[in-house]
Design an enzyme around this catalytic site. Structure first.
Site, PDB file in Angstrom:
ATOM      1  N   SER A 257      21.469  30.918   7.660  1.00 56.86           N
ATOM      2  CA  SER A 257      22.672  30.189   8.047  1.00 56.86           C
ATOM      3  C   SER A 257      22.595  28.770   7.490  1.00 56.86           C
ATOM      4  O   SER A 257      21.607  28.066   7.686  1.00 56.86           O
ATOM      5  CB  SER A 257      22.782  30.147   9.571  1.00 56.86           C
ATOM      6  OG  SER A 257      23.912  29.408   9.963  1.00 56.86           O
ATOM      7  N   GLY A 258      23.633  28.365   6.758  1.00 56.54           N
ATOM      8  CA  GLY A 258      23.659  27.043   6.153  1.00 56.54           C
ATOM      9  C   GLY A 258      23.182  27.013   4.716  1.00 56.54           C
ATOM     10  O   GLY A 258      23.141  25.943   4.094  1.00 56.54           O
TER      11      GLY A 258
ATOM     12  N   THR B 282      28.905  31.524   2.457  1.00 59.02           N
ATOM     13  CA  THR B 282      30.369  31.523   2.515  1.00 59.02           C
ATOM     14  C   THR B 282      30.962  30.804   1.314  1.00 59.02           C
ATOM     15  O   THR B 282      31.953  31.259   0.728  1.00 59.02           O
ATOM     16  CB  THR B 282      30.838  30.863   3.823  1.00 59.02           C
ATOM     17  OG1 THR B 282      30.292  31.594   4.941  1.00 59.02           O
ATOM     18  CG2 THR B 282      32.352  30.875   3.924  1.00 59.02           C
TER      19      THR B 282
ATOM     20  N   ASN C  44      24.359  24.683  10.718  1.00 58.81           N
ATOM     21  CA  ASN C  44      25.433  24.746   9.725  1.00 58.81           C
ATOM     22  C   ASN C  44      26.745  24.349  10.397  1.00 58.81           C
ATOM     23  O   ASN C  44      27.079  24.852  11.466  1.00 58.81           O
ATOM     24  CB  ASN C  44      25.519  26.186   9.167  1.00 58.81           C
ATOM     25  CG  ASN C  44      26.556  26.325   8.081  1.00 58.81           C
ATOM     26  OD1 ASN C  44      27.184  25.361   7.665  1.00 58.81           O
ATOM     27  ND2 ASN C  44      26.739  27.547   7.624  1.00 58.81           N
TER      28      ASN C  44
ATOM     29  N   SER D 210      29.331  27.734  10.080  1.00 59.92           N
ATOM     30  CA  SER D 210      28.531  28.966  10.122  1.00 59.92           C
ATOM     31  C   SER D 210      29.419  30.164  10.446  1.00 59.92           C
ATOM     32  O   SER D 210      30.211  30.146  11.391  1.00 59.92           O
ATOM     33  CB  SER D 210      27.439  28.839  11.182  1.00 59.92           C
ATOM     34  OG  SER D 210      26.714  30.040  11.310  1.00 59.92           O
ATOM     35  N   SER D 211      29.289  31.217   9.666  1.00 61.38           N
ATOM     36  CA  SER D 211      30.021  32.461   9.936  1.00 61.38           C
ATOM     37  C   SER D 211      29.397  33.125  11.158  1.00 61.38           C
ATOM     38  O   SER D 211      28.215  33.463  11.141  1.00 61.38           O
ATOM     39  CB  SER D 211      29.947  33.408   8.730  1.00 61.38           C
ATOM     40  OG  SER D 211      30.580  32.863   7.618  1.00 61.38           O
TER      41      SER D 211
ATOM     42  N   GLY E 111      22.906  35.210   8.042  1.00 60.52           N
ATOM     43  CA  GLY E 111      21.522  35.151   7.595  1.00 60.52           C
ATOM     44  C   GLY E 111      20.560  35.274   8.762  1.00 60.52           C
ATOM     45  O   GLY E 111      20.938  35.289   9.937  1.00 60.52           O
TER      46      GLY E 111
ATOM     47  N   GLU F   6      18.209  34.430  11.665  1.00 56.76           N
ATOM     48  CA  GLU F   6      18.330  33.308  12.597  1.00 56.76           C
ATOM     49  C   GLU F   6      17.133  33.248  13.533  1.00 56.76           C
ATOM     50  O   GLU F   6      16.724  34.265  14.117  1.00 56.76           O
ATOM     51  CB  GLU F   6      19.613  33.416  13.432  1.00 56.76           C
ATOM     52  CG  GLU F   6      20.873  33.149  12.634  1.00 56.76           C
ATOM     53  CD  GLU F   6      22.102  32.995  13.501  1.00 56.76           C
ATOM     54  OE1 GLU F   6      23.129  32.540  12.972  1.00 56.76           O
ATOM     55  OE2 GLU F   6      22.034  33.334  14.702  1.00 56.76           O
TER      56      GLU F   6
END
Length: 1045
Positions: free
Chosen positions: A129-130, A134, A179, A182-183, A402, A404
């Site tokens: 994440s980050g 995306t 992030n 973040s999605s 991603g 985590e």
């Protein structure tokens, strides 16, 4: 010398040597900062050398590096200016290794390979994440939007594909600790192309939206972006319509993370982008009513009464919630404070404690938002759908959460990390194993590469009867007192001794100090992660309050649904040719220019980059079938140009010997040539590009002399063609300038009498108005609002045309009644309605322009053999004669009787012969009382109903029963029979807001707002409609059917 064969050969060899030398220089220039392809790294087994190369390129703003055809991307946390239209043009149609690494190069090669080989491809984007997943997905979409062929239809599809991103980001992304965007869901998008390479459609699949974020955020995190965008960016009128204020601090669901404002996010700007995107995708703003209802729901507070039961103390929030969702206040109140229990054939309402009521409120908020998000994805897919049934090729984009690891990891992190385990397993299958299998199939010997196969971890999670998900489902469904701790005990019982699973009870003395008693730890391929079991059962069930009977009817738990979704995703990915983008985050502080070696080393490990590099280096970076390789590069060797007569393998062998390939640089397989280093391929490709320009200049190289003259002729033809096109373009522009000038002058003089300056413009205005009028003529006499407003010059003509058209419609009704039976029946019904209600009921004028329909329920509750032919059916709310509790029902009118129905059960039958009359009030409410003869004490009494389509229902009932004279419009109170010998009353009055409640005198009080008051308009732009937007699971549960909004 040129005429001698040996001289020709020696001169060609010299020229090829010069080409190779030039290419060596070009490659050196390309790699002046580090190595752009890790396959060329000397110390390819060294993790430190790998990191050194990444760091060196990162500090020079070179964020992309290859491992063969895999792209490694490092998030720079700043704008680099490498995504311009000019950059896209540079990478279009270029060999993969010909230019420095870029995501455009990978996108272009996937696209061109799809066109050439006519098969499906997928680009798998993975990382923490980050790390920029995306953004990478958006860059790929933008590249295809520019590089694909363009037409007006395709531009529409392209716009929708691009604008689907900001919509899904607004509703599915949020700020987290790692992030700012973040999605919080997984997304797989298919872009569909036709045989010409034009983007013609798309389809989106979503996975595991993090619904718990709606009701709870950790410190330093936010709820989904759309809530803040709505509050901060929406227009004042829209906020008033939704009952919101421009202050995020007022809403409980938005402030738990204590960071409603984020410096890197502009909610107002993002709001404008989302509004534009929704209009292109054709989604109305009624959607915001549902989003606002979640905020109001979060502000509802409960207090415990003397017995500990929950009571509501938020009348304002309940009022707005009722309006926005279209659900009756009493039904909402009951649903939030009571639970339905079925005992044999009876239904009992059990009051909830304050704690359980808060759980029910939060569960409802999550359910509303989750179903809204699913509806939004479906609506987006409808707008992207391609109606053409011909075969399409697709390029898929997988942008999924991603790996985590937080300070406290719960059910969401467990599912996300399980997803990453599955994707890593897929990566191993598609890349590492397929490499080895291909070499073995081609008969090429190479050194096997050891790698960690994470199947053991996937089995630990998903194995039937023994895996963590199976144990979790069993614990959720078993009778008795199941809890998170009993789930942990079952895990210890079944998985004790597994090398990748440990708990406080199973750990050794040293490890036990790092684990709480309610934790379990999994050794993932990316490292150890400790999970807290608190909340696992509740989140896996994801239920509004449901009885056990409903649960047992095949309900799937969240983890099992997610496992099935991942299995389907795996099948999709296995059926396509994969391309990989591996995203890395250089630091946790989101600072540009900062490279954290420890963090990056960890990501390199769990993304399997070193294993992939060892495979590429131990094997070969490039492989192609003999026929394909020879067809492309045969011009580099006189022996193979222009046609090779022998076997393709022999021609390739002759070609590579001529080019001077060393034995260790290539291998000849059974059907393919394998080239070890990209450097060799660079040289060959660039030599081919230079050779194409030399073919016409060197007759001694080409066996066919006519090529020189044909090239010269082609040049002349091209010059003549370009000249003709330029002259046509000049003539077209000259004509366009004259037309524009005339129209500007005509527009400036449009209000003057007709003259030379404005005659052409006014002619255009007349023609345009008549054409638009022809396409928008009213369909019937009742339609009085669609006649187009004329321009000043056409006002008189428009008035005459309107009169003639009305006469024409009247004549059609008179002369051709068989062609207008529907309209005639409408007029007859409307005429009867007018006789019954005109001048008597306050809300009648607003009903005149609304046509009646044949029925309001498309699917009949019974077959025709049970009730006979059904003439009309409609949803109603029936109020109990004792207590006035509202209940959802269906009223069905047949030829002989009216039936009150609940879920295919007949609750009451009213024969038209026993119908004494129907009473309604003179105010703007939608209540009616059906009076029934009650001669027998066992018979049920009169019916107290509420119906959104009051005039339509009463008119059709009076026609079928032939009792128009029995319809009464009453002022004040209406008396009705509860049963023989006992009567009740319904009182009606006007007020500031619509309310229905039981008064202190025992009467049912109906308060309605006069139609002249704007407060009667509900959140969806129409009259308050309690019954249309509610479907029951039981007495305290409901869903919001999006299609009705």
């Amino acid at each position: 010398m040129i005429g001698h064969p040996g001289g020709i050969k020696s001169s060609l060899e010299a020229r090829c040597n010069r080409i190779l030398v030039d290419m060596e220089g070009a490659l050196t220039a390309r790699d002046r900062v580090g190595i752009q392809d890790f396959v060329l790294l000397d110390s390819y087994t060294s993790e430190s050398a790998f990191l050194d190369n990444l760091r060196k390129r990162f500090h020079e703003n070179l964020i992309y590096t290859y491992i063969g055809t895999l792209l490694v991307s490092v998030n720079p946390y700043k704008e680099l200016g490498i995504y311009t239209k000019k950059q896209m043009d540079i990478y279009m149609g270029v060999n993969f290794f010909e230019l420095p690494p870029h995501i455009y190069a990978l996108s272009d090669n996937a696209y061109r390979t799809m066109l050439m080989e006519n098969n499906n491809h997928v680009i798998l984007i993975s990382g923490e994440s980050g790390a920029g997943k995306t953004e990478s997905s958006k860059k790929i979409l933008q590249f295809y939007a520019v590089s694909c062929p363009r037409t007006s239809l395709l531009d529409n599809v392209r716009d929708r594909l691009l604008l689907s991103n900001p919509v899904l980001e607004a509703f599915g992304n949020a700020k987290t600790l790692k992030n700012d965007n973040s999605s919080r869901f997984g997304k797989y998008m298919d872009i569909q192309f036709d045989f010409q390479g034009e983007a013609v459609g798309g389809h989106i699949l979503s996975y595991l939206l993090e619904k718990s974020r709606v009701v709870h955020q950790n410190h330093g995190e936010r709820n989904f972006h759309i809530f803040y965008q709505l509050v901060e960016g929406a227009e004042d009128g829209l906020l008033r319509w939704l009952g919101l204020e421009r202050n995020c601090q007022l809403y409980r669901y938005l402030v738990q993370g204590q960071c409603a404002k984020v410096s890197s996010i502009s909610d107002k700007t993002d709001w404008r982008t989302v509004r534009k995107a929704l209009s292109v995708i054709e989604i109305s703003e009624h959607l915001f009513g549902v989003i606002a209802s979640v905020l109001h729901l979060g502000n509802i507070r409960f207090e415990a009464d003397a017995r500990g039961y929950a009571t509501l103390n938020s009348s304002t929030e309940m009022h707005w919630l009722s309006k926005l969702l279209g659900v009756h206040v009493q039904v909402l109140r009951e649903g939030l404070t009571h639970r339905k229990i079925e005992a044999r054939a009876e239904e009992v309402l059990s009051p909830l404690t304050a704690e359980h009521a808060i759980y029910a409120r939060d569960a409802l908020a999550k359910a509303i938002y989750g179903r809204t998000f699913a509806w939004l994805v479906n609506k987006t897919n409808e707008s992207l759908a391609n109606k053409d049934s011909t075969r399409k090729t697709v390029i898929g984009l997988l942008d999924i959460y991603g790996f985590e690891v937080f300070h406290v990891n719960s059910f969401e992190q467990f599912c996300i990390n399980y997803c990453n385990e599955k994707l890593q397993q897929l990566f191993i299958q598609l890349t590492l194993k397929s490499e080895q299998e291909e070499y073995e199939a081609e008969g090429i010997e190479w050194e096997a590469v050891p790698f960690f196969n994470n199947k053991i971890i996937c089995d630990l999670v998903e194995e039937k009867h023994r895996g963590i998900i199976s144990v979790l489902d069993e614990e959720c469904l078993r009778p008795g007192e199941a809890s998170d701790l009993t789930f942990l005990e079952k895990l210890e019982e079944k998985l004790g001794g597994h090398p990748h699973f440990v708990t406080h009870k199973l750990a050794d003395q040293k490890t036990r100090k790092t684990l709480e008693r309610g934790d379990f730890r999994l050794l993932h391929y990316a490292g150890e992660v400790t999970y807290c079991v608190v909340g696992f059962l509740d989140k896996n069930n994801d239920l509004l309050y449901k009885n056990i009977k409903d649960v047992s009817l095949g309900f799937l738990q969240v983890a099992t649904q997610f496992k099935s979704s991942l299995a389907g995703l795996t099948e999709i990915l296995m059926s396509k040719e994969p391309w990989y983008v591996r995203c890395l985050k250089p630091n946790n502080s989101k600072q540009s220019g900062c490279f954290d070696d420890v963090l990056v080393r960890h990501q390199v490990k769990y993304l399997g980059l070193m294993e992939h590099l060892r495979v590429r280096r131990a094997g070969f970076a490039y492989r192609r079938r003999f026929e394909v390789f020879l067809q492309r590069y045969k011009a580099l060797c006189p022996d193979t140009w222009p046609h090779w007569k022998g076997k393709p393998a022999d021609g390739v062998q002759r070609l590579v010997i001529h080019l001077g390939y060393r034995p260790d640089e290539y291998k000849m397989g059974r059907t393919k040539i394998f080239i070890r280093h990209p450097r060799t391929l660079f040289a060959t490709e660039d030599a081919f590009e230079m050779c194409k320009h030399k073919l016409g200049e060197c007759p001694s190289y080409v066996p066919h002399p006519p090529l020189w003259s044909s090239t010269s002729s082609a040049t002349k033809i091209e010059a003549c063609w370009r000249g003709m096109q330029a002259r046509k373009e000049r003539e077209r522009r000259t004509w366009a300038v004259k037309v524009i000038k005339r129209f500007i002058k005509g527009f400036m003089n449009r209000n003057q009498p007709v003259c030379v300056d404005n005659a052409e413009y006014l002619t255009f205005v007349r023609q345009n108005y008549l054409i638009r009028l022809k396409e928008n003529l009213p369909k019937n006499l009742l339609d009085k609002n669609t006649w187009l407003t004329p321009p000043p010059i056409m006002q008189e003509a428009s008035r005459i045309l309107h009169q003639l058209y009305v006469r024409l419609l009247v004549r059609k009704y008179i002369l051709f009644p068989e062609c207008n039976s529907h309209h005639l029946s409408q007029l007859q019904l409307k005429s009867l309605t007018s006789a019954l209600f005109k001048g008597k009921k306050e809300s009648y004028p607003q009903s005149v322009s609304k046509p009646f329909v044949a029925t309001r329920i498309s699917k009949e509750p019974f077959g025709k053999t049970v009730l006979g032919p059904t003439f009309y059916s409609v949803l109603v709310v029936k109020y109990d004669r004792n207590g006035f509790r509202p209940r959802q029902r269906q009223l069905v009118l047949t030829q002989a009787a009216a039936y009150l129905v609940e879920e295919a059960k007949i609750k009451q039958r009213v024969e038209y012969g026993s119908l004494k009359g129907v009473s309604v009030s003179h105010l703007s409410d939608n209540f009616l009382i059906i009076h029934v003869s009650c001669d027998d004490i066992k018979q049920k009494g009169d019916l107290v109903l509420q119906c959104d389509h009051l005039f339509e229902l009463v008119t059709k009932l009076s026609m079928l029963a032939n009792k128009a004279s029995a319809i009464k419009v009453v002022q004040g109170s209406i008396r009705f029979d509860i049963h023989p010998g006992k009567e009740g009353f319904v009182d009606f009055r006007s007020g500031q807001e619509t309310m229905v409640y039981r008064a202190k005198n025992g009467h049912l009080m109906v308060v309605s707002v006069p139609y002249c008051n704007s407060a009667t308009i509900n959140a969806f732009g129409g009259v308050h409609r309690p019954s249309r937007h509610i479907q029951y699971y039981n007495a305290n549960m409901f869903t919001i059917p999006m299609s009705t909004h």
